[in-house]
Design an enzyme around this catalytic site. Structure first.
Site, PDB file in Angstrom:
ATOM      1  CB  THR A 115     -37.873  20.766 103.520  1.00 45.38           C
ATOM      2  OG1 THR A 115     -37.968  22.194 103.441  1.00 45.38           O
ATOM      3  CG2 THR A 115     -36.620  20.313 102.795  1.00 45.38           C
TER       4      THR A 115
ATOM      5  CD  GLU B 268     -32.796  19.151 102.973  1.00 42.36           C
ATOM      6  OE1 GLU B 268     -33.068  20.258 103.468  1.00 42.36           O
ATOM      7  OE2 GLU B 268     -33.185  18.068 103.470  1.00 42.36           O
TER       8      GLU B 268
ATOM      9  CE  LYS C 190     -26.024  25.172 121.615  1.00 38.62           C
ATOM     10  NZ  LYS C 190     -25.443  26.161 120.682  1.00 38.62           N
TER      11      LYS C 190
END
Length: 548
Positions: free
Chosen positions: A186, A334, A444
């Site tokens: 990755t 993945e 958030k």
């Protein structure tokens, strides 16, 4: 009672054998580093792959040893996908766009025994070689006159010389189908890159899933396709196209390292490419070039985009301006092929508006894959298209861990048999997967989630915005609020207020960014994604005031 079926292992080598036997006259065309575009058949390719396997055995490559490849999309690289795992080795595909420290880390971490490279990566090899602790020798894809004199390598073999010394009379060995076939690391935007180890079994199952007739929109029986991965071969095995094209009897086109829009368009037209695979960023660059030059596609009927959610404006332009089906699918290194790219079939042909609505999803759940979403406390959420949570996936083509790293590492990892993907998503009862954001990128604000992806795609719908990124910055009242960072189109003088006025019509009022900053360009990772970690570092001290 056991079934009475032959226990024949699913091995990568069987795919090139099948292609040679049943589609032997179909071709691979590749743009080499000198700009030429040679082509040869799958029948020719099979012989060369077997010669490579013979040569690797003579070089002393042992069962399970890793052979690295640092190169661009060319025919020699294509052959490595069969020759290396076919003889029992493991192909380690290395991304040359990674940083020096990352390249050293992954080559040593994978314990590469040999490292193949092309002339385009020779400068990298010069810098890397002194720090590579396990490499016994190098294989150069180019000719002797192309190899720089100052590389100072302990041992160099020349790819074409190795093949010329063999006869191709080779029987592929049989072994456990769960044996490793390829390794892809990755990009490592947080911490060191992590090694995903594909097996022969998972590779063939992934190819089967991509070959399903309802996977790609517009498939018509009896019409030959021409596949071109704009995704590099070091990026998730080129999205499996080195395997799926030969198995399906389609021509395969490899664009080399020429990713300039005029070069991509040129090879797509000259080779009659019908299906193309790549990240949204490449498509935005290519379409801008085509609009500026007045070019059209003569053969292309569809594209599959992944890696990041494409802006609706990009998909709309592909479909309505150029007649190209703008498919997207969720996936990651993945978990390749966990979703199908085509919309769910209906009783009538959908119009463009309905297609665009369907293509906003990240595909739909493929057979064999299981999806869940959970909240911050690990509670499972309903698949109602309303609840959004952290996306988990499991299945026979999903990684069970990372090389030399078991369990949870960072935002992603395997816990309790499920891969925690690091994505935030909504799941629908009919199998659609709707991406909301990356877990680390979601904002958030006052206890509610704001999707940075949706804001970015809305901003890029403006004709004067070339690229956009949204990050969270601290706010004295709401904890976090969105900051929009944008790149203007050439000659544009658009202001922050004009962008905000445009966005008021596109997003909920409380999602509206608190500020807009302009940059000449955005940082990108080695796989072409916006490098938000760098943006967060650059704007770490950015201050917002007031109630927002």
């Amino acid at each position: 009672m056991q079934g009475l079926m032959m226990d024949v292992p699913l091995l990568v080598s069987s795919m090139i054998d099948y292609a040679a036997e049943c589609h032997g006259d179909r071709e691979v065309a590749s743009r080499e580093l000198d700009g030429k575009i040679p082509r040869y058949t799958y029948r020719d390719a099979q012989v060369r792959c077997k010669k490579l396997a013979q040569a690797l055995e003579k070089l002393g490559v042992k069962d399970g040893e890793r052979v690295g490849a640092l190169a661009w999309n060319t025919r020699q690289y294509f052959e490595m996908f069969y020759g290396v795992p076919g003889m029992g080795g493991v192909l380690h595909t290395i991304n040359p766009r990674l940083f020096h420290e990352q390249l050293v880390y992954i080559a040593n971490h994978a314990e590469d025994a040999w490292l193949a490279f092309d002339a385009g990566c020779a400068d990298l090899i010069r810098d890397l070689a002194p720090e590579l602790t396990t490499v016994r020798g190098y294989i150069f894809f180019g000719g002797r006159d192309e190899l720089p004199d100052d590389l100072n390598l302990s041992r160099v073999e020349f790819y074409e010389d190795l093949l010329a010394a063999e006869d191709g009379d080779y029987e592929w060995p049989e072994f456990d189908e769960r044996k490793a076939s390829t390794i892809c690391y990755t990009s490592g935007t947080t911490g060191n890159p992590k090694g995903v180890v594909y097996s022969h079994r998972s590779t063939i199952l992934t190819a089967f899933m991509q070959m399903l007739g309802d996977n790609i929109s517009g498939f018509k029986t009896g019409l030959r396709e021409v596949f071109m991965p704009m995704a590099p071969l070091f990026h998730g095995n080129g999205w499996q196209t080195p395997f799926t094209a030969p198995m399906m009897g389609y021509n395969l086109v490899l664009p080399g390292r020429e990713y300039e829009p005029e070069k991509l368009y040129e090879i797509m037209e000259s080779e009659g490419v019908t299906l193309c695979f790549g990240v949204p960023t490449i498509w935005m660059i290519l379409l801008n070039h085509m609009k500026e030059t007045g070019k059209r596609f003569s053969h292309l009927r569809g594209t599959v985009m992944s890696g990041s959610k494409p802006p609706r404006a990009l998909q709309e332009s592909l479909l309505q301006d150029f007649g190209v089906e703008p498919m997207q699918g969720w996936g990651m290194t993945e978990a390749l092929s966990s979703t199908k790219f085509s919309p769910l079939g209906g009783s009538t042909e959908p119009d463009d508006a309905a297609k665009l609505d369907a293509y906003q999803y990240g595909g739909r759940q493929a057979f064999g894959s299981k999806f869940r979403i959970i909240d911050d406390d690990g509670n499972e959420l309903p698949k109602d298209g309303v609840a959004q949570g952290h996306l988990l996936v499991r299945g026979p083509t999903v990684a069970s861990g990372y090389m030399k790293q078991d369990g949870l590492t960072g935002a992603t990892g395997v816990v309790g048999g499920w891969l925690h993907t690091g994505d935030v998503a909504l799941l629908h009862a009919n199998g659609y997967v709707e991406l909301a954001d990356r877990s680390k990128d979601v904002i958030k604000s006052g206890g509610e989630w704001i999707s940075s992806v949706e804001l970015e795609n809305a901003a890029m719908g403006h004709p004067e915005i070339a690229e956009a990124a949204v990050i969270a910055v601290e706010h004295p009242k709401w904890q976090e609020r969105p900051l929009l960072i944008a790149v203007r189109m050439p000659d544009s003088q658009i202001t922050d207020q004009q962008i905000l006025d445009y966005l008021r019509e596109k997003v909920a009022s409380w999602w509206l960014p608190d500020a807009v900053e302009f940059l000449d360009e955005l940082p990108h990772t080695g796989t072409g994604k916006i490098y938000k970690l760098k943006l967060r570092e650059a704007f770490a001290d950015y201050k917002l005031t007031g109630d927002g």
